[in-house]
Design a protein around this motif. Structure first.
Motif, PDB file in Angstrom:
ATOM      1  N   THR A   1     -44.312  39.110  31.337  1.00 55.50           N
ATOM      2  CA  THR A   1     -44.625  38.769  29.960  1.00 55.50           C
ATOM      3  C   THR A   1     -46.176  38.187  29.696  1.00 55.50           C
ATOM      4  O   THR A   1     -46.448  38.490  28.686  1.00 55.50           O
ATOM      5  N   VAL A   2     -46.519  37.420  30.615  1.00 49.56           N
ATOM      6  CA  VAL A   2     -47.854  36.726  30.309  1.00 49.56           C
ATOM      7  C   VAL A   2     -48.720  38.078  30.499  1.00 49.56           C
ATOM      8  O   VAL A   2     -49.879  38.147  29.602  1.00 49.56           O
ATOM      9  N   ILE A   3     -48.971  39.057  31.240  1.00 45.57           N
ATOM     10  CA  ILE A   3     -49.664  40.204  31.246  1.00 45.57           C
ATOM     11  C   ILE A   3     -49.410  40.892  30.021  1.00 45.57           C
ATOM     12  O   ILE A   3     -50.633  41.378  29.209  1.00 45.57           O
ATOM     13  N   LEU A   4     -48.253  41.091  29.180  1.00 48.61           N
ATOM     14  CA  LEU A   4     -47.991  41.773  28.322  1.00 48.61           C
ATOM     15  C   LEU A   4     -48.500  41.103  26.891  1.00 48.61           C
ATOM     16  O   LEU A   4     -48.949  41.867  26.136  1.00 48.61           O
ATOM     17  N   TYR A   5     -48.063  39.856  26.823  1.00 44.61           N
ATOM     18  CA  TYR A   5     -48.253  39.225  25.461  1.00 44.61           C
ATOM     19  C   TYR A   5     -49.250  37.955  25.621  1.00 44.61           C
ATOM     20  O   TYR A   5     -49.443  37.437  24.531  1.00 44.61           O
ATOM     21  N   GLY A   6     -49.734  37.782  26.749  1.00 40.74           N
ATOM     22  CA  GLY A   6     -50.820  36.525  27.086  1.00 40.74           C
ATOM     23  C   GLY A   6     -50.131  35.207  26.221  1.00 40.74           C
ATOM     24  O   GLY A   6     -49.139  35.048  26.477  1.00 40.74           O
ATOM     25  N   ASP A   7     -50.629  34.768  25.531  1.00 42.79           N
ATOM     26  CA  ASP A   7     -50.194  33.424  24.830  1.00 42.79           C
ATOM     27  C   ASP A   7     -50.035  33.649  23.383  1.00 42.79           C
ATOM     28  O   ASP A   7     -49.964  32.629  22.510  1.00 42.79           O
ATOM     29  N   SER A   8     -49.593  34.958  23.018  1.00 42.68           N
ATOM     30  CA  SER A   8     -49.269  35.288  21.609  1.00 42.68           C
ATOM     31  C   SER A   8     -48.157  34.642  21.208  1.00 42.68           C
ATOM     32  O   SER A   8     -47.730  34.524  20.120  1.00 42.68           O
ATOM     33  N   ILE A   9     -47.129  34.448  22.204  1.00 45.21           N
ATOM     34  CA  ILE A   9     -45.656  33.644  21.993  1.00 45.21           C
ATOM     35  C   ILE A   9     -45.860  32.518  21.951  1.00 45.21           C
ATOM     36  O   ILE A   9     -46.200  31.715  22.999  1.00 45.21           O
ATOM     37  N   LYS A  10     -45.856  31.774  20.811  1.00 42.38           N
ATOM     38  CA  LYS A  10     -46.011  30.355  20.601  1.00 42.38           C
ATOM     39  C   LYS A  10     -44.891  29.291  21.493  1.00 42.38           C
ATOM     40  O   LYS A  10     -45.565  28.481  22.090  1.00 42.38           O
ATOM     41  N   ASN A  11     -43.639  29.693  21.520  1.00 43.46           N
ATOM     42  CA  ASN A  11     -42.771  29.057  22.100  1.00 43.46           C
ATOM     43  C   ASN A  11     -42.249  29.962  23.301  1.00 43.46           C
ATOM     44  O   ASN A  11     -41.585  30.906  23.133  1.00 43.46           O
TER      45      ASN A  11
END
Length: 755
Positions: A380-390
């Motif tokens: 999920t880090v690869i897919l979304y980076g830091d876009s998910i705040k929580n």
């Protein structure tokens, strides 16, 4: 065989699902409800209707408390396996593990799984002990061993608090996942949500502009929005209301069907969680290949910062050193025996072998599942980076993104399975708590009533227990903090149980001394003392550790380069506002070595944090670490230690103090009656027969001749009651060690493949 009632109920479930499907499509003309496809809603409705049917069906078999609380002690290996898996795998298990890996990389995932892996040898022996005690609930141990009903009542109250903590984590994890799945479209936003969304859009817009092109007002606006971090997505779900609805579902089928309903649900939801966990992997894999041109293993080394792939010593978790994780795992493992639900899980088995095989296998299944959850967290880090705040929303976001467009009802099935995971844990713990309070507290005051009366009281206590868990979930803090607190909670009672099992000199006075002092130091005083005026603002209690600079060297990846570019951009932004600290970070090149300087800031020694109150005064927040206050008062300068060392000391004292007090007082006081102890320890050496009648005969022989299994004692003519290991025990240790090596090897291999 299905009865006519069963066929009617199942038909009703399917009909209801079809009606809802038709209503959603007709009414909304889009096939959507709360952002879910109609097929997902149908999957949820049918699944929960099925669980209620299980409760109704199981209710018909309940005639007494043993049927309600232990399912008549009739469960075989398959049900025991998934019961152990289900109890250990609530919705917070999935959410916390993936969230920790998403936020802190492999080190975060290891932190959440380490204790469960390192304590596997304990879990091979605990089921045999639990089953051979032959008790209805764990509180009866204190009556059976120490002959104290009052101690049983005290233990029961502690366990009810503990179970509320555990289930509150499940409620929080479940609500976070469903909230992340049920996202509103923009045209459904309220005025307040639209205002915050616009600010989030403005932040994204400003971040895309080169720093040099920003005016002074835009720089200040960007810094303000960065600090504010406005939300970009909003959910249909009100978390508090959702928790209440799920609590009602738990009560509907568990209060009716007792432990049998809970364990059958464990069997069903356990299978679905394993299946859906596996299903997420290929879809995430395909999307990563499309997005990066690499497999996930390769992308970890090209897209992620290298520090995200460290199991130990990662700057993301600098305070969680190897010695802290080891001490946390040892103390948490020893405290496991204090959990009353262990008796529910193991005591309901037919015999020793079923208890051991089912419990151990179920726990091992969870450990291997956790490896997959860590892998998904890194993907999920690869897919979304830091876009998910929580990070606690990451599992729900991935489910919606990867499975939502398939139209197969998999999102609905994921919601149902994770909710059922919470329900299965909640109902099993609810039944355990109800049994504890009814039999060990209520019966102290209300005696000589029939079975129906006590069953009714047990069901009433079940309702109160679930209400308490929901209340804690609504008002408590983060999941990781709750997890660490709950994992060590039973250190208060662990010494009295373990020493009562292995040492004849453990007596009533020693056990009370250990439990009362530990309860005051670890639970009561940390909560009560901060209430008194002046404690939180005390200058002496504001002691902090010294800041520590940690230097690490890595070979730069694409992820490291992107992270450094963001750091440089932010430093320049701060510099334009005259807020920058230190020198501008040096750019890095992919494939070249570079250094990372991590400053571990000063940390409060006695509090969770120091922050300003409404009057602007710095005060301590959270629970007060009373044992560290005592050490400081004794002359130890804890301010010179690293925070991780102070954490390790605090954790270790939760083991040293209760065991030390019990052993000291046990040596200074008289042991209990010899004949009583002979019967108790002989029972622990008597294998459980497969049927109640056969087991009663075996126990009669043991009562007549308590020494008939003395050959199994490791130290004859000793006050220590260690049992000599047989071939099954040695085999279990071998399996445990192999499993530990395999799980750590899988985690390690996952991080080095694709280099």
């Amino acid at each position: 065989m299905l009865t006519s009632f069963d066929m009617y109920w199942l038909g009703l479930c399917i009909t209801a699902g079809n009606k809802i499907n038709h209503y959603i499509i007709y009414k909304g003309n889009t096939g959507m409800f709360w952002g879910l496809e109609s097929v997902d809603v149908v999957a949820i409705v049918v699944y929960f209707a099925f669980t209620i049917w299980i409760g109704v069906r199981s209710a018909k078999k309940i005639n007494n408390q043993e049927d309600f609380y232990l399912g008549g002690r009739s469960f075989g290996k398959l049900v025991q396996t998934f019961a152990a898996f289900g109890q250990g795998t609530s919705s917070e298990s999935v959410v916390t593990t993936t969230a920790a890996a998403n936020k802190s990389g492999a080190a975060g995932g290891w932190l959440m799984t380490a204790m469960g892996v390192l304590v596997l040898p304990f879990l091979w022996f605990i089921p045999v002990i639990m089953r051979r005690l032959r008790l209805l609930n764990m509180a009866e141990f204190f009556v059976d061993r120490y002959q104290s009903q009052l101690m049983a009542a005290f233990y029961s109250i502690i366990q009810v608090i503990f179970f509320m903590l555990i289930v509150s984590m499940g409620f929080k994890g479940m609500s976070a996942t469903i909230s992340a799945i049920a996202i509103k479209p923009v045209d459904q936003f309220s005025a307040e949500e639209m205002y915050e969304y616009d600010r989030a859009e403005r932040l994204i817009e400003l971040k895309r502009v080169p720093i040099e092109s920003l005016g002074a007002n835009e720089v200040n606006e960007l810094l303000t929005l960065n600090t504010e971090n406005p939300k970009h997505e909003f959910s249909y779900v009100d978390s508090a209301k959702l928790m209440i609805v799920i609590a009602v579902m738990v009560l509907l089928y568990a209060v009716m069907g007792g432990l049998e309903a809970a364990f059958i649900t464990d069997l069903v939801q356990g299978g679905f969680i394993i299946l859906l966990t596996i299903i997420l992997v290929p879809f995430a894999w395909i999307k990563i290949v499309q997005q990066t041109g690499h497999t996930p293993f390769e992308a970890m080394h090209t897209e992620l910062p290298t520090s995200m792939l460290e199991l130990f010593g990662s700057p993301h978790l600098a305070d969680f050193t190897w010695y802290y994780v080891l001490s946390f795992s040892i103390v948490g493992g020893i405290a496991l025996i204090g959990q009353a639900n262990q008796m529910t899980a193991c005591g309901s088995a037919k015999d020793d072998t079923v208890a051991r095989f089912g419990f151990f296998t179920g726990i091992v299944m969870k450990r291997f599942s956790a490896v997959v959850w860590v892998f998904i967290g890194l993907m999920t880090v690869i897919l979304y980076g830091d876009s998910i705040k929580n990070p606690e929303f990451i599992w729900g976001h991935a489910t919606r993104d990867l499975l939502g467009g398939l139209g197969l009802g998999l999102v609905g099935l994921m919601i149902a399975s994770l909710t059922a995971a919470l329900m299965s844990t909640a109902d099993t713990l609810m039944l355990t708590a109800s049994s504890l309070v009814t039999n060990n507290v209520y019966k102290l005051f209300v005696t000589e009533r029939d079975e129906k009366h006590y069953l009714l009281v047990g069901r009433i206590f079940s309702v109160l227990y679930i209400a308490g868990a929901v209340t804690i979930a609504i008002f408590s803090g983060g999941l990781v903090e709750l997890f660490i607190y709950a994992a060590l909670f039973n250190a208060v009672v662990a010494a009295s149980i373990w020493m009562g099992i292995i040492w004849r000199r453990a007596n009533l006075i020693a056990a009370w001394s250990s439990m009362i002092i530990a309860f005051c130091l670890f639970i009561l005083l940390p909560i009560l003392l901060p209430i008194f005026p002046g404690v939180q603002s005390s200058e002496m209690l504001k002691l902090e550790t010294n800041p520590i600079v940690v230097q690490s060297t890595y070979t730069a990846t694409k992820g490291d380069k992107l992270k450094r570019v963001a750091e440089i951009k932010y430093w320049r932004l701060q510099n334009m506002a005259n807020l920058a600290v230190g020198q501008e970070p040096i750019p890095v090149e992919v494939g070249k070595p570079f250094s990372v300087t991590t400053i571990i800031p000063a940390q409060p020694v006695f509090w969770a944090e120091l922050s300003k109150d409404v009057n602007g005064e710095i005060v301590g927040k959270g629970l007060l670490n009373v044992e560290l206050v005592a050490l400081q008062a004794m002359g130890f300068d804890l301010g010179d230690n690293r925070n991780s060392l102070n954490k390790t000391i605090a954790v270790s004292l939760k083991l040293i103090i209760p065991f030390g007090i019990l052993i000291l007082v046990g040596f200074l006081t008289k042991p209990q009656d010899k004949h009583h102890l002979d019967i108790f320890y002989a029972k622990l050496r008597t294998p459980v027969a497969p049927t109640a009648e056969a087991d009663a005969k075996q126990m009669h022989l043991t009562t007549v001749n308590p020494s008939r299994f003395d050959k199994d004692k490791l130290f004859t003519n000793s006050e220590w009651e260690f049992r000599r290991w047989n071939k099954d025990d040695w085999a279990g240790i071998f399996y445990s060690v192999i499993t530990m090596i395999t799980i750590v090897g899988l985690l390690w291999g996952m991080l080095i493949i694709g280099r």
